[in-house]
Write a protein that holds these residues in place. Structure first.
Motif, PDB file in Angstrom:
ATOM      1  N   TRP A  45     -90.302 -41.607  66.857  1.00  0.00           N
ATOM      2  CA  TRP A  45     -89.558 -41.230  65.653  1.00  0.00           C
ATOM      3  C   TRP A  45     -88.811 -39.912  65.819  1.00  0.00           C
ATOM      4  CZ3 TRP A  45     -94.876 -42.397  65.650  1.00  0.00           C
ATOM      5  CH2 TRP A  45     -95.701 -41.308  65.945  1.00  0.00           C
ATOM      6  N   TRP A 143     -90.497 -49.690  66.084  1.00  0.00           N
ATOM      7  CA  TRP A 143     -90.240 -49.780  64.636  1.00  0.00           C
ATOM      8  C   TRP A 143     -91.570 -49.748  63.883  1.00  0.00           C
ATOM      9  CZ3 TRP A 143     -85.515 -49.966  62.098  1.00  0.00           C
ATOM     10  CH2 TRP A 143     -84.401 -49.979  62.946  1.00  0.00           C
ATOM     11  N   THR A 146     -92.723 -46.213  63.942  1.00  0.00           N
ATOM     12  CA  THR A 146     -91.944 -45.369  63.025  1.00  0.00           C
ATOM     13  C   THR A 146     -92.343 -45.647  61.573  1.00  0.00           C
ATOM     14  OG1 THR A 146     -90.160 -45.309  64.628  1.00  0.00           O
ATOM     15  CG2 THR A 146     -89.592 -44.665  62.390  1.00  0.00           C
ATOM     16  N   VAL A 190     -83.194 -45.427  60.422  1.00  0.00           N
ATOM     17  CA  VAL A 190     -84.262 -46.358  60.003  1.00  0.00           C
ATOM     18  C   VAL A 190     -84.403 -46.360  58.483  1.00  0.00           C
ATOM     19  CG1 VAL A 190     -86.734 -46.887  60.179  1.00  0.00           C
ATOM     20  CG2 VAL A 190     -85.499 -46.049  62.188  1.00  0.00           C
TER      21      VAL A 190
END
Ligand code: FMN
Length: 227
Positions: A45, A143, A146, A190
């Motif tokens: 991240w 993902w 994150t 994101v």
């Protein structure tokens, strides 16, 4: 704060007090959230914190862009399916109408609906705006990592007496955000997040969407208790 209390008391906050959040408090939240797990500990991240001029400039630019719809604003990834189906469409509708119902916005009131949507872009008046990015050369697992980091930020904020709203609404405007923050174009936005002190008197913050029962999404494969 007890972790169960933090989990169950967190809610998306859509009205904030103007009270400033000290930089040290935001840093403490991120210092706690960095203990989020990630596959092989790659910690993929990246977060950008905006306050003051940076926050205000982005809020103004995106509000302007959002009020002048144009084909140039597209998210970099699709958060939602292109074709909706049950049970998800039903839950989505219940959430949307629950929120708008709390605000007294009736179906077909496009002016008030759009005004509420636009509140995203002033961070619901929160003094701090966060933007989370990921290198798209990484894979789906990052993902997941994150997402855990983002939830950790929200829970750490709870622990500091602060409130949050995660926001996919910013996604179509990634170019504007990157330009203002001098972020390489290749990074993927994101989501955004509003961070500040909740306005507990605001009616919008009374809306708490229902959750499905645990047994609706859980299948148990466990031994029966011994008599
Ligand atoms: C990744 C993500 C993006 C979201 N984007 C928005 C958004 O753009 N605007 C908004 O008002 N709420 C947004 N939400 C909040 C959801 O509507 C909310 O989490 C959901 O209705 C459950 O309610 P709760 O967070 O209050 O428990 C988002 C939530 C997530 C996890």
């Amino acid at each position: 704060m007890d972790v169960i209390k933090a989990l169950t008391s967190r809610g998306s906050t859509r009205a904030f007090l103007p009270d400033a959040v000290p930089k040290a408090t935001v840093a403490a939240i991120l210092d706690a959230a960095r203990f989020a797990p990630s596959g092989s500990n790659i910690q993929p991240w990246q977060v950008h914190v905006t306050q003051g001029t940076a926050r205000n400039t982005i809020a103004d630019a995106v509000t302007l862009a959002a009020t002048q719809p144009s084909a140039e604003h597209h998210p970099e990834y699709t958060y939602y399916p292109s074709t909706w189906y049950e049970p998800y469409i039903g839950r989505r509708r219940a959430c949307g109408w629950g929120l708008y119902g709390t605000l007294g916005i009736v179906k077909g009131d496009h002016i008030r609906s759009q005004a509420q949507e636009l509140r995203n872009f002033c961070f619901f008046d929160a003094p701090v705006g966060l933007f989370f990015f990921l290198d798209p050369k990484l894979s789906v697992g990052s993902w997941l990592d994150t997402g855990m980091f983002i939830q950790s930020v929200m829970l750490a904020a709870q622990g500091h007496g602060l409130a949050t709203c995660p926001q996919a609404a910013w996604l179509p405007f990634h170019r504007i955000i990157k330009a203002h923050l001098q972020i390489p174009l290749e990074l993927t936005l994101v989501c955004g997040m509003s961070l500040g002190y909740a306005d507990r008197n605001a009616i919008v913050n009374q809306y708490r969407p229902e959750r499905i029962d645990t047994d609706t999404f859980t299948t148990w494969h466990v031994d029966k208790p011994q008599p």
